[in-house]
Design a protein around this motif. Sequence first.
Motif, PDB file in Angstrom:
ATOM      1  N   TYR A   1      18.731  11.449 137.324  1.00  0.00           N
ATOM      2  CA  TYR A   1      18.522  11.137 135.911  1.00  0.00           C
ATOM      3  C   TYR A   1      17.246  10.316 135.714  1.00  0.00           C
ATOM      4  O   TYR A   1      16.504  10.531 134.762  1.00  0.00           O
ATOM      5  CB  TYR A   1      19.733  10.403 135.326  1.00  0.00           C
ATOM      6  CG  TYR A   1      20.711  11.342 134.658  1.00  0.00           C
ATOM      7  CD1 TYR A   1      20.627  11.596 133.294  1.00  0.00           C
ATOM      8  CD2 TYR A   1      21.694  11.987 135.386  1.00  0.00           C
ATOM      9  CE1 TYR A   1      21.516  12.467 132.672  1.00  0.00           C
ATOM     10  CE2 TYR A   1      22.586  12.848 134.778  1.00  0.00           C
ATOM     11  CZ  TYR A   1      22.483  13.084 133.417  1.00  0.00           C
ATOM     12  OH  TYR A   1      23.351  13.952 132.813  1.00  0.00           O
TER      13      TYR A   1
ATOM     14  N   CYS B   1      24.928  17.294 136.804  1.00  0.00           N
ATOM     15  CA  CYS B   1      24.126  16.804 135.689  1.00  0.00           C
ATOM     16  C   CYS B   1      24.634  17.431 134.388  1.00  0.00           C
ATOM     17  O   CYS B   1      24.961  18.616 134.354  1.00  0.00           O
ATOM     18  CB  CYS B   1      22.656  17.152 135.909  1.00  0.00           C
ATOM     19  SG  CYS B   1      21.581  16.628 134.567  1.00  0.00           S
TER      20      CYS B   1
ATOM     21  N   PRO C   1      22.542   8.146 132.336  1.00  0.00           N
ATOM     22  CA  PRO C   1      23.183   9.080 133.269  1.00  0.00           C
ATOM     23  C   PRO C   1      24.571   9.488 132.797  1.00  0.00           C
ATOM     24  O   PRO C   1      25.364   8.662 132.341  1.00  0.00           O
ATOM     25  CB  PRO C   1      23.257   8.287 134.570  1.00  0.00           C
ATOM     26  CG  PRO C   1      22.134   7.325 134.469  1.00  0.00           C
ATOM     27  CD  PRO C   1      22.052   6.958 133.010  1.00  0.00           C
TER      28      PRO C   1
ATOM     29  N   HIS D   1      15.378  12.967 133.773  1.00  0.00           N
ATOM     30  CA  HIS D   1      15.790  12.679 132.393  1.00  0.00           C
ATOM     31  C   HIS D   1      15.701  11.176 132.131  1.00  0.00           C
ATOM     32  O   HIS D   1      16.710  10.521 131.838  1.00  0.00           O
ATOM     33  CB  HIS D   1      17.227  13.164 132.155  1.00  0.00           C
ATOM     34  CG  HIS D   1      17.517  14.537 132.677  1.00  0.00           C
ATOM     35  ND1 HIS D   1      16.971  15.682 132.137  1.00  0.00           N
ATOM     36  CD2 HIS D   1      18.295  14.942 133.721  1.00  0.00           C
ATOM     37  CE1 HIS D   1      17.415  16.739 132.807  1.00  0.00           C
ATOM     38  NE2 HIS D   1      18.215  16.323 133.782  1.00  0.00           N
TER      39      HIS D   1
ATOM     40  N   SER E   1      22.932  11.022 141.753  1.00  0.00           N
ATOM     41  CA  SER E   1      22.974  11.400 140.352  1.00  0.00           C
ATOM     42  C   SER E   1      22.097  10.462 139.520  1.00  0.00           C
ATOM     43  O   SER E   1      21.327  10.907 138.656  1.00  0.00           O
ATOM     44  CB  SER E   1      24.414  11.361 139.840  1.00  0.00           C
ATOM     45  OG  SER E   1      24.456  11.592 138.456  1.00  0.00           O
TER      46      SER E   1
ATOM     47  N   GLU F   1      22.754  17.698 131.768  1.00  0.00           N
ATOM     48  CA  GLU F   1      21.583  18.190 131.046  1.00  0.00           C
ATOM     49  C   GLU F   1      20.983  19.457 131.656  1.00  0.00           C
ATOM     50  O   GLU F   1      20.346  20.231 130.955  1.00  0.00           O
ATOM     51  CB  GLU F   1      20.491  17.105 131.018  1.00  0.00           C
ATOM     52  CG  GLU F   1      20.976  15.729 130.610  1.00  0.00           C
ATOM     53  CD  GLU F   1      21.674  15.713 129.271  1.00  0.00           C
ATOM     54  OE1 GLU F   1      21.225  16.422 128.348  1.00  0.00           O
ATOM     55  OE2 GLU F   1      22.684  14.995 129.141  1.00  0.00           O
TER      56      GLU F   1
END
Length: 74
Positions: free
Chosen positions: A30, A7, A39, A34, A26, A9
Amino acid sequence: MAYRYRCGECGFSTRWTTESEAEDRSTAHYADRHPQLVPGGSVEINRKNLETVGCLPMIGIALLLLLITASCQR
């Protein structure tokens, strides 16, 4: 080959797996953690063949040669 996404972030990373599964995990991360971001992050590729036996055949050959050498010295 195995793939792992990291990631961009936070500290999250997927486990080593197929490319499509790592990408799916993944994307799910996200979406969950997030949701407001597109992504991103990075991908790592492990090019090692995880099914190999490493240096085991060479050790076996060396031991066999040592055994043959020891038996010929009598």
